[in-house]
Structure formats: structure tokens, C-alpha cells
Design a protein around this motif. Sequence first.
Motif, PDB file in Angstrom:
ATOM      1  N   GLY A   1      -3.906 -34.660  14.205  1.00 37.36           N
ATOM      2  CA  GLY A   1      -3.000 -34.580  15.341  1.00 37.36           C
ATOM      3  C   GLY A   1      -3.734 -34.044  16.544  1.00 37.36           C
ATOM      4  N   GLY A   2      -3.747 -34.801  17.631  1.00 38.30           N
ATOM      5  CA  GLY A   2      -4.510 -34.398  18.814  1.00 38.30           C
ATOM      6  C   GLY A   2      -5.993 -34.374  18.483  1.00 38.30           C
ATOM      7  N   LYS A   3      -6.641 -33.268  18.746  1.00 34.53           N
ATOM      8  CA  LYS A   3      -8.066 -33.115  18.437  1.00 34.53           C
ATOM      9  C   LYS A   3      -8.286 -32.208  17.235  1.00 34.53           C
ATOM     10  N   ARG A   4      -7.290 -32.152  16.365  1.00 36.43           N
ATOM     11  CA  ARG A   4      -7.391 -31.273  15.210  1.00 36.43           C
ATOM     12  C   ARG A   4      -7.104 -32.026  13.908  1.00 36.43           C
ATOM     13  N   LEU A   5      -7.751 -31.553  12.864  1.00 32.28           N
ATOM     14  CA  LEU A   5      -7.492 -32.033  11.515  1.00 32.28           C
ATOM     15  C   LEU A   5      -6.793 -30.917  10.750  1.00 32.28           C
ATOM     16  N   TYR A   6      -5.696 -31.252  10.081  1.00 25.48           N
ATOM     17  CA  TYR A   6      -4.946 -30.270   9.295  1.00 25.48           C
ATOM     18  C   TYR A   6      -5.074 -30.639   7.814  1.00 25.48           C
ATOM     19  N   SER A   7      -5.306 -29.651   6.997  1.00 24.86           N
ATOM     20  CA  SER A   7      -5.459 -29.893   5.561  1.00 24.86           C
ATOM     21  C   SER A   7      -4.571 -28.934   4.773  1.00 24.86           C
ATOM     22  N   GLY A   8      -3.830 -29.493   3.804  1.00 29.51           N
ATOM     23  CA  GLY A   8      -3.009 -28.687   2.902  1.00 29.51           C
ATOM     24  C   GLY A   8      -3.668 -28.628   1.539  1.00 29.51           C
ATOM     25  N   SER A   9      -3.426 -27.538   0.833  1.00 31.72           N
ATOM     26  CA  SER A   9      -4.156 -27.319  -0.409  1.00 31.72           C
ATOM     27  C   SER A   9      -3.290 -26.709  -1.495  1.00 31.72           C
ATOM     28  N   MET A  10      -3.836 -26.745  -2.698  1.00 29.60           N
ATOM     29  CA  MET A  10      -3.193 -26.091  -3.826  1.00 29.60           C
ATOM     30  C   MET A  10      -3.323 -24.575  -3.750  1.00 29.60           C
ATOM     31  N   ASP A  11      -4.146 -24.084  -2.822  1.00 28.76           N
ATOM     32  CA  ASP A  11      -4.267 -22.630  -2.635  1.00 28.76           C
ATOM     33  C   ASP A  11      -3.162 -22.070  -1.737  1.00 28.76           C
ATOM     34  N   HIS A  12      -2.138 -22.917  -1.431  1.00 31.42           N
ATOM     35  CA  HIS A  12      -0.932 -22.534  -0.676  1.00 31.42           C
ATOM     36  C   HIS A  12      -1.185 -22.376   0.825  1.00 31.42           C
ATOM     37  N   THR A  13      -2.357 -22.760   1.306  1.00 36.39           N
ATOM     38  CA  THR A  13      -2.663 -22.575   2.726  1.00 36.39           C
ATOM     39  C   THR A  13      -2.828 -23.909   3.440  1.00 36.39           C
ATOM     40  N   ILE A  14      -2.763 -23.822   4.770  1.00 35.68           N
ATOM     41  CA  ILE A  14      -3.071 -24.956   5.645  1.00 35.68           C
ATOM     42  C   ILE A  14      -4.220 -24.532   6.541  1.00 35.68           C
ATOM     43  N   ARG A  15      -5.256 -25.340   6.563  1.00 36.34           N
ATOM     44  CA  ARG A  15      -6.399 -25.030   7.430  1.00 36.34           C
ATOM     45  C   ARG A  15      -6.441 -26.004   8.608  1.00 36.34           C
ATOM     46  N   VAL A  16      -6.818 -25.455   9.755  1.00 36.55           N
ATOM     47  CA  VAL A  16      -6.896 -26.243  10.984  1.00 36.55           C
ATOM     48  C   VAL A  16      -8.362 -26.361  11.371  1.00 36.55           C
ATOM     49  N   TRP A  17      -8.818 -27.621  11.560  1.00 38.90           N
ATOM     50  CA  TRP A  17     -10.227 -27.892  11.851  1.00 38.90           C
ATOM     51  C   TRP A  17     -10.353 -28.553  13.214  1.00 38.90           C
ATOM     52  N   ASP A  18     -11.375 -28.154  13.944  1.00 37.96           N
ATOM     53  CA  ASP A  18     -11.686 -28.800  15.213  1.00 37.96           C
ATOM     54  C   ASP A  18     -12.314 -30.157  14.923  1.00 37.96           C
ATOM     55  N   GLN A  19     -11.737 -31.205  15.474  1.00 32.62           N
ATOM     56  CA  GLN A  19     -12.196 -32.552  15.147  1.00 32.62           C
ATOM     57  C   GLN A  19     -13.564 -32.863  15.747  1.00 32.62           C
ATOM     58  N   GLU A  20     -13.954 -32.148  16.777  1.00 41.37           N
ATOM     59  CA  GLU A  20     -15.231 -32.431  17.424  1.00 41.37           C
ATOM     60  C   GLU A  20     -16.403 -31.769  16.703  1.00 41.37           C
ATOM     61  N   ASN A  21     -16.301 -30.472  16.440  1.00 42.28           N
ATOM     62  CA  ASN A  21     -17.417 -29.797  15.757  1.00 42.28           C
ATOM     63  C   ASN A  21     -17.166 -29.628  14.257  1.00 42.28           C
ATOM     64  N   LEU A  22     -15.970 -30.050  13.779  1.00 46.66           N
ATOM     65  CA  LEU A  22     -15.623 -30.033  12.357  1.00 46.66           C
ATOM     66  C   LEU A  22     -15.734 -28.637  11.752  1.00 46.66           C
ATOM     67  N   ARG A  23     -15.249 -27.642  12.488  1.00 48.09           N
ATOM     68  CA  ARG A  23     -15.225 -26.265  12.004  1.00 48.09           C
ATOM     69  C   ARG A  23     -13.784 -25.776  11.890  1.00 48.09           C
ATOM     70  N   CYS A  24     -13.562 -24.911  10.914  1.00 46.07           N
ATOM     71  CA  CYS A  24     -12.223 -24.352  10.719  1.00 46.07           C
ATOM     72  C   CYS A  24     -11.948 -23.320  11.809  1.00 46.07           C
ATOM     73  N   ILE A  25     -10.845 -23.481  12.512  1.00 46.69           N
ATOM     74  CA  ILE A  25     -10.518 -22.573  13.609  1.00 46.69           C
ATOM     75  C   ILE A  25      -9.357 -21.640  13.271  1.00 46.69           C
ATOM     76  N   MET A  26      -8.592 -21.942  12.226  1.00 49.97           N
ATOM     77  CA  MET A  26      -7.529 -21.023  11.801  1.00 49.97           C
ATOM     78  C   MET A  26      -7.014 -21.422  10.423  1.00 49.97           C
ATOM     79  N   THR A  27      -6.406 -20.464   9.766  1.00 50.78           N
ATOM     80  CA  THR A  27      -5.774 -20.674   8.457  1.00 50.78           C
ATOM     81  C   THR A  27      -4.321 -20.241   8.543  1.00 50.78           C
ATOM     82  N   LEU A  28      -3.424 -21.117   8.121  1.00 52.35           N
ATOM     83  CA  LEU A  28      -1.992 -20.850   8.184  1.00 52.35           C
ATOM     84  C   LEU A  28      -1.476 -20.456   6.810  1.00 52.35           C
TER      85      LEU A  28
END
Length: 467
Positions: A314-341
Motif C-alpha cells: 500500500g503506497g510505498k510500504r509493504l505490510y506483512s502478517g505473521s504467525m508471531d501475531h505481529t504486523i511488520r511495515v517495510w519501506d518499499q524503496e530500501n526494503l527495511r523494516c520501519i515499524m512493528t505493529l
Amino acid sequence: MAIKTSRIVPERSGRLVFDRLRGGRGGPLNSINICRFWLNGRCLKNPCRFAHCETPDVPTNHVQDRPQNSHYYRSSRNVLVSNSWQRASQDVEERVVPKSVPRKSSDSENISKKLRKNAPENDLNLEDVVEENSDVPKKTPERVCEFWVQGNRVNGDQCHYLHSRFRGDQFTMLAELQGHIKAVNGIALPQGSNELYSGSSDGTVRLWDCHTGQCANVINLGGEVGSVCSEGPWVFVGLPNVVKVWNTESGAQYSLNGPVGQVNALESVNDLLFAGVEDGVILAWKGSCETDLKFQLAATLKGHTCGVTSLVVGGKRLYSGSMDHTIRVWDQENLRCIMTLNGHDDVVKSLLCWDQYLLSCSLDCTLKVWAATKEDSLEVIYTHSEEHGVLALSGMTDSDGKPIVYCSCGDNSVHIYELPSFTDRGRLFAKQDVNTLQIGPGGLFFTGDRTGLLTVWKSLAEPQVAP
């Protein structure tokens, strides 16, 4: 002698019952406790160990005093009535007369009046009041008749369950595509193609003719298909330890190696392909969706401690959901995690980006709506609860411009809501849980359940796919 026996036995039984009502044979009459339930016409015990009389000198047969029109003479599941009755009982319990109080006729009458004043006149009247004043509407049956599914209408129009695959007047079912023998885990409709692709746990990808609904081809991949997606003419299929790639126009095929374990999620945008793997790693390949250039591994995104279950861009971000109960937000340009929900208490099953909002669903029976804050982070602004876990999300905008979200739940159905109020718009029913949802062009949408059934639906008013 036989006649004497028949007369003696009931007389002796009567004395035994009467003695028990009086607190035990030979017990002092001034120690009798009056049955508080009998005072309110509710005693169900026969015999009862408390006295069914207002004075100790006048024995009363509790069977005769109990009101014959009482609601408790018949079975009832009215929760409101039951709860009201419990509240009245608690009130009566607080007003029990101590044993030390003298049992005078006048005192007993006063106690009786007070207890009856604080209790409903009778349960039958209470039930009538609840039914008359209840604002809760009668619910439409939310279950499909199993006999009807098998082609047997046992009760006909008198059946309490639905004789339909859906509830609602804004969509209809077009076809049921049968062929897979295990769960359908991915559906894709490539651009410019007349064939619908479906991948299943049975290790096959089936191609369905969009005009006839017939299976045009079966590709046996030899491994469980965990996910399917498409971008332009490209089709991507996630398998154990590999991602298969097809170009529907040129016929080119590729195998992208690198994943360790089952590929559970795929997402493609522009010239990037993301694959979420069961070891918690996200692989990113860079290529071209317009030429036959091979995809090159661009990055390995690590952060999740358990398997990745869902991906969305969504936009310039990649969102990933996991079995570890978290959602991670990644910067689509540098492909780095910028926050954990952190907001869910169980596996995050699906993600959906809608305008400036992020929707997430989980096995913890909630669907959460996330929005950006002034600090450029994300916070939950609304939580919608379901009785069963939410398995998949998809969305579109109807002909009136209202956003519609499809929620596959663990009760073998897909709940349809209008946002942002979550107003009920209908429900789709399946034989088993729906694992995957896919929106198509022209109001089409597809569902795949755990039995392997692929169902084609159509909105009666052509909507727009959610942005």
C-alpha cells in the motif's frame, strides 16, 4: 387385607412428606423455615424441605398451592426471562427471615407481602412483557440446511435453515467449479487472459475457461500450493522451497529458488515480487512484468520470528502478517523494516490496504482498522469482533461508491460489510471454511473453500475494485 394395604400406604407416605415439609419428624414447629420460592409461586421441589405454609399451625400442600399456569411448567430458553428470574431470586435471597424471628401469623403475612411485592407476578406475564417490549429483531437463519445441500428437502418451507448459498439481494452465485480435492489456497485472473487460475493443497493448478466454466488444463506441480497471485500477464505460484512463474502471453516459465519451506503469501507490484515463507523470511525479486527478463533476488527481509502468512503493498510500504501475531511495515524503496505493529493475540491471517487505512484480521476473532498518526506511525482506530476467527479479507467499492469488505470467517461463511460502519450487507455460505477471496472485473468475485470448491459470484451492480 389388600384394601387395607392400599389405604395405609398412601396415608403413611403422606405423613412422611408432611413431616419433611415441617423440618423433620418430631422437630419443633417454631423452627420451621418458610420456603421463599413457594411464597412466590415458584417452588419446583416435591417434597420440599421447607414449609409451604405461612403459619406453622396450618400445613399447606405445596403441590396445590403452586400456580398451574406458571411459566416453569414448560420448557423455555428465553434468556431475558431467565435472567430476570435470577435477579428476583437474588432479591428474595437477601430477604430471608432469620430462624430466631418468631413465627407469628401477622409477621408471616407481612413477609409474604414484601417478598411478593419485589418479585414478578408470575413468569408467564413476565415473558409476555419481554416479548412485547423487546427491540431485538428476529434474526435471519445464518446456517444452510445440510439436507438441502444434499438435494433432500425434508421439511420443505417449514425448515428453519436457509435453502440458499447466500443471504442478500445485491449479489448472486454464477457457478461452482469442482475439480480440486483439497483446499483452494489461491485464485488469480491474469490480465488479458480468458482463463482463471486456482491453486490447491492437492498439488495442482487448474485453469478454468471463463466462458464455459469448464476446466481447460490441470498442472500437477507435485507439491502443496500455498498461494497464487498475478501481475499483468504473469502468474506466480508459491510451493515448498520454490516459486513457479508463468507468462500467459509468451508461455515463458521460471522457477525462483531460495525459499526455505512453504511459500504462504505472494505479492507483486510494479517490478517487485515478494514471497512470504514459513521460516519467517520475506524474499524480494526484481524483474519486469512486461518482458521475459528473468527475476533476480533483490533482498531478504528478516524480522518475523514465525511463518509469514500474508503480504500486501500500500503506497510505498509493504505490510506483512505473521504467525508471531505481529504486523511488520517495510519501506518499499530500501526494503527495511520501519515499524512493528502489535495488536493481535493470534495469527494474523490477512491484510488489506484501503486508501489511507490498513485492515488486518486474525484468528483472535477480530478485524482491526489501522490509521496513520501525526508521528507517522500506525494505531488501531477501530476493532470489529466476530464470533469465529477471521481467515481472509478482500474489498471493493459498490456502484454507489460505498466501500464493501468481504470477511471469511471460521463458521464456513463470508460476512459482507459496508464500511466504515460495518453495516451487514449479506453473507455467503460454504461447505467448509473459505481460505481465499479474489475480486475480479465487472463485479465478479471468487471464493475457494477447504473442500476444493471454487465458487464464482457476481455483484448485481457493477462495483469498482478497492484502491
